[in-house]
Design a protein around this motif. Structure first.
Motif, short mmCIF file in Angstrom:
data_model
loop_
_atom_site.label_atom_id
_atom_site.label_comp_id
_atom_site.label_asym_id
_atom_site.label_seq_id
_atom_site.Cartn_x
_atom_site.Cartn_y
_atom_site.Cartn_z
N ASN A 65 -29.67 -8.33 -28.54
CA ASN A 65 -28.59 -9.30 -28.50
C ASN A 65 -29.08 -10.75 -28.62
O ASN A 65 -28.54 -11.53 -29.41
CB ASN A 65 -27.80 -9.10 -27.20
N CYS A 66 -30.12 -11.12 -27.84
CA CYS A 66 -30.54 -12.53 -27.81
C CYS A 66 -31.98 -12.72 -28.28
O CYS A 66 -32.43 -13.86 -28.42
CB CYS A 66 -30.39 -13.09 -26.40
N ARG A 85 -32.01 -13.70 -20.08
CA ARG A 85 -31.51 -14.85 -20.81
C ARG A 85 -30.07 -15.19 -20.38
O ARG A 85 -29.35 -14.33 -19.88
CB ARG A 85 -31.54 -14.59 -22.32
N CYS A 90 -25.58 -10.82 -22.37
CA CYS A 90 -26.76 -10.21 -21.76
C CYS A 90 -26.59 -10.05 -20.25
O CYS A 90 -27.22 -9.20 -19.64
CB CYS A 90 -28.01 -11.02 -22.04
ZN LIG Z 1 -30.56 -10.71 -24.07
#
Ligand SMILES: [Zn+2]
Length: 271
Positions: A65-66, A85, A90
Protein backbone atom coordinates in the motif's frame (compact mmCIF):
# COMPACT_ATOMS: atom_id res chain seq x y z
CA UNK A 1 21.97 -32.55 19.91
CA UNK A 2 20.94 -34.48 16.84
CA UNK A 3 18.95 -32.25 14.59
CA UNK A 4 17.03 -33.85 11.77
CA UNK A 5 19.43 -32.50 9.24
CA UNK A 6 22.62 -34.10 10.50
CA UNK A 7 20.99 -37.47 11.12
CA UNK A 8 19.61 -37.67 7.64
CA UNK A 9 22.09 -39.94 5.90
CA UNK A 10 20.59 -39.61 2.47
CA UNK A 11 22.82 -38.23 -0.20
CA UNK A 12 21.79 -34.70 -0.88
CA UNK A 13 22.98 -34.38 -4.43
CA UNK A 14 25.54 -32.06 -5.91
CA UNK A 15 27.87 -31.54 -2.99
CA UNK A 16 30.75 -30.41 -5.11
CA UNK A 17 33.14 -27.65 -4.30
CA UNK A 18 36.33 -27.03 -6.23
CA UNK A 19 35.73 -30.30 -8.05
CA UNK A 20 35.70 -32.32 -4.83
CA UNK A 21 32.83 -34.57 -3.88
CA UNK A 22 31.70 -34.62 -0.29
CA UNK A 23 30.31 -37.82 1.16
CA UNK A 24 26.89 -37.73 2.83
CA UNK A 25 28.37 -37.91 6.33
CA UNK A 26 29.78 -34.44 5.92
CA UNK A 27 26.43 -32.89 5.20
CA UNK A 28 26.75 -30.55 8.14
CA UNK A 29 30.07 -29.24 6.87
CA UNK A 30 28.67 -29.05 3.37
CA UNK A 31 25.67 -27.05 4.46
CA UNK A 32 27.89 -24.58 6.29
CA UNK A 33 30.13 -24.46 3.27
CA UNK A 34 27.09 -23.87 1.07
CA UNK A 35 26.13 -20.85 3.12
CA UNK A 36 29.65 -19.48 2.94
CA UNK A 37 29.59 -19.82 -0.80
CA UNK A 38 26.14 -18.30 -1.11
CA UNK A 39 27.38 -15.30 0.85
CA UNK A 40 30.60 -15.08 -1.11
CA UNK A 41 28.84 -15.18 -4.46
CA UNK A 42 26.07 -12.79 -3.66
CA UNK A 43 26.61 -9.69 -1.61
CA UNK A 44 23.37 -8.07 -2.62
CA UNK A 45 20.73 -7.52 0.05
CA UNK A 46 22.86 -8.85 2.86
CA UNK A 47 20.64 -9.03 5.90
CA UNK A 48 21.64 -7.12 8.99
CA UNK A 49 22.56 -8.84 12.25
CA UNK A 50 20.87 -8.04 15.51
CA UNK A 51 21.68 -9.92 18.64
CA UNK A 52 18.65 -9.05 20.70
CA UNK A 53 15.82 -7.81 18.54
CA UNK A 54 16.00 -10.39 15.83
CA UNK A 55 12.76 -11.01 13.97
CA UNK A 56 13.30 -13.22 10.94
CA UNK A 57 11.50 -10.90 8.57
CA UNK A 58 13.15 -7.69 9.70
CA UNK A 59 13.48 -5.41 6.64
CA UNK A 60 12.27 -8.18 4.37
CA UNK A 61 8.60 -7.35 3.93
CA UNK A 62 7.35 -4.23 2.22
CA UNK A 63 3.85 -2.82 2.45
CA UNK A 64 2.20 -2.90 -0.95
CA UNK A 65 0.00 0.00 0.00
CA UNK A 66 2.63 2.60 1.02
CA UNK A 67 5.96 1.01 0.11
CA UNK A 68 7.08 1.11 3.76
CA UNK A 69 8.88 -1.66 5.59
CA UNK A 70 6.95 -3.92 7.93
CA UNK A 71 8.31 -3.54 11.47
CA UNK A 72 8.23 -6.18 14.18
CA UNK A 73 7.61 -6.27 17.88
CA UNK A 74 7.85 -9.05 20.38
CA UNK A 75 4.71 -9.83 22.38
CA UNK A 76 4.63 -12.79 24.73
CA UNK A 77 7.46 -14.54 22.91
CA UNK A 78 6.04 -14.05 19.46
CA UNK A 79 6.88 -11.51 16.80
CA UNK A 80 4.09 -9.45 15.26
CA UNK A 81 4.58 -7.28 12.22
CA UNK A 82 2.80 -4.18 11.07
CA UNK A 83 3.17 -1.23 8.75
CA UNK A 84 3.90 1.81 10.92
CA UNK A 85 3.51 4.38 8.19
CA UNK A 86 0.97 7.12 8.70
CA UNK A 87 -1.28 6.29 5.79
CA UNK A 88 -4.93 5.77 6.78
CA UNK A 89 -5.12 2.60 4.73
CA UNK A 90 -2.15 1.13 6.61
CA UNK A 91 -3.49 1.96 10.09
CA UNK A 92 -5.51 -0.56 12.00
CA UNK A 93 -4.54 -3.44 9.79
CA UNK A 94 -4.40 -6.96 11.12
CA UNK A 95 -1.05 -7.83 12.69
CA UNK A 96 1.16 -10.26 10.86
CA UNK A 97 2.37 -13.32 12.68
CA UNK A 98 5.93 -14.41 12.09
CA UNK A 99 5.15 -18.13 12.38
CA UNK A 100 2.35 -17.90 9.79
CA UNK A 101 4.71 -16.35 7.25
CA UNK A 102 7.33 -18.93 8.10
CA UNK A 103 4.82 -21.65 7.30
CA UNK A 104 4.17 -20.03 3.93
CA UNK A 105 7.92 -19.79 3.24
CA UNK A 106 8.40 -23.44 4.19
CA UNK A 107 5.60 -24.50 1.90
CA UNK A 108 7.10 -22.57 -1.01
CA UNK A 109 10.57 -23.95 -0.33
CA UNK A 110 9.04 -27.43 -0.35
CA UNK A 111 7.76 -26.79 -3.87
CA UNK A 112 11.36 -26.28 -5.02
CA UNK A 113 12.53 -29.74 -4.01
CA UNK A 114 12.61 -32.04 -6.99
CA UNK A 115 11.29 -35.58 -6.52
CA UNK A 116 14.05 -36.67 -8.86
CA UNK A 117 17.67 -35.91 -8.01
CA UNK A 118 18.53 -37.02 -11.54
CA UNK A 119 16.49 -34.18 -13.03
CA UNK A 120 18.38 -31.66 -10.89
CA UNK A 121 21.75 -33.12 -11.85
CA UNK A 122 20.68 -33.06 -15.45
CA UNK A 123 19.72 -29.37 -15.12
CA UNK A 124 23.10 -28.58 -13.52
CA UNK A 125 24.89 -30.38 -16.34
CA UNK A 126 22.85 -28.50 -18.94
CA UNK A 127 23.90 -25.21 -17.28
CA UNK A 128 27.55 -26.25 -17.33
CA UNK A 129 27.38 -27.31 -20.97
CA UNK A 130 25.71 -24.09 -22.04
CA UNK A 131 28.30 -22.00 -20.28
CA UNK A 132 31.28 -24.08 -21.34
CA UNK A 133 30.81 -23.18 -24.98
CA UNK A 134 30.64 -19.44 -24.28
CA UNK A 135 33.56 -19.56 -21.86
CA UNK A 136 35.70 -21.46 -24.37
CA UNK A 137 35.01 -19.07 -27.25
CA UNK A 138 35.72 -16.13 -24.93
CA UNK A 139 39.08 -17.65 -23.98
CA UNK A 140 40.03 -18.10 -27.63
CA UNK A 141 39.04 -14.55 -28.51
CA UNK A 142 41.02 -13.26 -25.54
CA UNK A 143 44.14 -15.19 -26.56
CA UNK A 144 43.89 -14.04 -30.16
CA UNK A 145 43.64 -10.35 -29.19
CA UNK A 146 46.59 -10.73 -26.80
CA UNK A 147 48.67 -12.16 -29.66
CA UNK A 148 47.76 -9.25 -31.94
CA UNK A 149 48.67 -6.78 -29.20
CA UNK A 150 52.07 -8.37 -28.69
CA UNK A 151 52.69 -8.22 -32.45
CA UNK A 152 51.87 -4.50 -32.54
CA UNK A 153 54.19 -3.83 -29.59
CA UNK A 154 57.03 -5.61 -31.41
CA UNK A 155 56.34 -3.62 -34.61
CA UNK A 156 56.36 -0.38 -32.63
CA UNK A 157 59.63 -1.28 -30.99
CA UNK A 158 61.24 -2.20 -34.34
CA UNK A 159 59.97 1.06 -35.80
CA UNK A 160 61.72 2.98 -33.05
CA UNK A 161 64.96 1.10 -33.73
CA UNK A 162 64.63 2.02 -37.42
CA UNK A 163 64.24 5.66 -36.49
CA UNK A 164 67.30 5.57 -34.23
CA UNK A 165 69.31 3.86 -36.96
CA UNK A 166 68.21 6.59 -39.38
CA UNK A 167 66.41 4.09 -41.64
CA UNK A 168 63.20 6.14 -41.57
CA UNK A 169 62.52 9.86 -41.16
CA UNK A 170 61.13 11.34 -37.94
CA UNK A 171 57.85 12.26 -39.74
CA UNK A 172 57.45 8.75 -41.18
CA UNK A 173 58.15 7.31 -37.72
CA UNK A 174 55.55 9.54 -36.06
CA UNK A 175 52.91 8.66 -38.65
CA UNK A 176 53.48 4.88 -38.40
CA UNK A 177 53.79 5.06 -34.63
CA UNK A 178 50.41 6.83 -34.31
CA UNK A 179 48.79 4.19 -36.52
CA UNK A 180 50.10 1.45 -34.25
CA UNK A 181 48.95 3.29 -31.11
CA UNK A 182 45.45 3.60 -32.59
CA UNK A 183 45.29 -0.15 -33.41
CA UNK A 184 46.55 -0.96 -29.95
CA UNK A 185 43.84 1.13 -28.31
CA UNK A 186 41.16 -0.49 -30.41
CA UNK A 187 42.33 -3.98 -29.43
CA UNK A 188 42.53 -3.03 -25.77
CA UNK A 189 38.94 -1.79 -25.89
CA UNK A 190 37.84 -5.09 -27.40
CA UNK A 191 39.78 -6.97 -24.74
CA UNK A 192 38.08 -5.07 -21.93
CA UNK A 193 34.66 -5.87 -23.39
CA UNK A 194 35.11 -9.64 -23.25
CA UNK A 195 32.88 -10.86 -20.51
CA UNK A 196 35.02 -12.56 -17.91
CA UNK A 197 32.14 -12.93 -15.50
CA UNK A 198 30.64 -15.95 -17.28
CA UNK A 199 32.39 -18.50 -15.09
CA UNK A 200 31.31 -16.59 -12.00
CA UNK A 201 27.71 -16.51 -13.23
CA UNK A 202 27.73 -20.27 -13.70
CA UNK A 203 29.05 -20.80 -10.17
CA UNK A 204 26.35 -18.53 -8.81
CA UNK A 205 23.59 -20.43 -10.61
CA UNK A 206 24.91 -23.81 -9.52
CA UNK A 207 25.08 -22.65 -5.91
CA UNK A 208 21.51 -21.36 -6.14
CA UNK A 209 20.33 -24.65 -7.63
CA UNK A 210 21.99 -26.54 -4.81
CA UNK A 211 20.48 -24.17 -2.26
CA UNK A 212 17.02 -24.58 -3.78
CA UNK A 213 17.17 -28.34 -3.22
CA UNK A 214 18.35 -28.12 0.38
CA UNK A 215 16.62 -24.95 1.55
CA UNK A 216 13.34 -26.56 2.69
CA UNK A 217 15.22 -28.83 5.06
CA UNK A 218 17.86 -26.29 6.11
CA UNK A 219 15.25 -23.64 6.80
CA UNK A 220 13.61 -25.48 9.68
CA UNK A 221 16.81 -25.74 11.71
CA UNK A 222 18.67 -22.54 10.94
CA UNK A 223 19.00 -19.33 12.97
CA UNK A 224 17.36 -16.11 11.69
CA UNK A 225 20.49 -14.88 9.84
CA UNK A 226 20.64 -18.00 7.72
CA UNK A 227 16.89 -18.05 7.22
CA UNK A 228 17.18 -14.55 5.83
CA UNK A 229 19.90 -15.66 3.45
CA UNK A 230 17.66 -18.44 2.15
CA UNK A 231 14.74 -16.02 1.78
CA UNK A 232 16.71 -13.29 0.00
CA UNK A 233 18.37 -15.70 -2.40
CA UNK A 234 15.30 -17.68 -3.40
CA UNK A 235 12.54 -15.08 -3.23
CA UNK A 236 12.30 -11.80 -5.05
CA UNK A 237 10.15 -10.12 -2.45
CA UNK A 238 7.65 -10.52 0.33
CA UNK A 239 4.74 -8.16 0.08
CA UNK A 240 2.23 -7.14 2.72
CA UNK A 241 -1.20 -6.41 1.40
CA UNK A 242 -4.74 -6.76 2.76
CA UNK A 243 -3.58 -8.29 6.01
CA UNK A 244 -1.62 -11.06 4.35
CA UNK A 245 1.83 -11.55 2.90
CA UNK A 246 2.45 -12.73 -0.63
CA UNK A 247 5.75 -14.48 -1.16
CA UNK A 248 7.18 -14.08 -4.63
CA UNK A 249 9.82 -16.37 -6.15
CA UNK A 250 12.78 -15.07 -8.11
CA UNK A 251 12.66 -16.00 -11.80
CA UNK A 252 15.22 -18.69 -11.11
CA UNK A 253 13.20 -20.21 -8.26
CA UNK A 254 9.99 -20.00 -10.24
CA UNK A 255 11.61 -21.92 -13.09
CA UNK A 256 12.70 -24.60 -10.61
CA UNK A 257 9.23 -24.78 -9.04
CA UNK A 258 7.66 -25.22 -12.49
CA UNK A 259 10.16 -27.91 -13.37
CA UNK A 260 9.49 -29.70 -10.09
CA UNK A 261 5.75 -29.61 -10.70
CA UNK A 262 6.22 -31.00 -14.18
CA UNK A 263 8.56 -33.73 -12.91
CA UNK A 264 6.08 -34.67 -10.19
CA UNK A 265 3.25 -34.86 -12.71
CA UNK A 266 5.32 -37.01 -15.04
CA UNK A 267 6.49 -39.33 -12.27
CA UNK A 268 2.99 -39.56 -10.84
CA UNK A 269 1.56 -40.29 -14.27
CA UNK A 270 3.83 -43.25 -14.97
CA UNK A 271 3.15 -45.03 -11.71
ZN1 LIG B 1 1.85 0.72 4.65
Amino acid sequence: MADTYSTNKEAIGINRHNGKEYPGKQEQIVSKDLFDRVQQKMHRKRPSRYRHHNPIFKNLITCKNCGGVVTWQLQKGRYYGTCQRGSEQCKGRKLLREDKIEAEISQMLGKLVSPSQEVIEWAAQAMRDRHEGSIESNKQLYASIRTQLERIERMDSNLYDDKLAGDISAEKYEQKHQELVASKQELETRLSKIDNSLAEMLDKKLVLLELSQKAAELYTSKPPEQKRIIITKLFRRLEYSEGAVSVIYTNFSRAIAQNVQLTSTLLGGTK
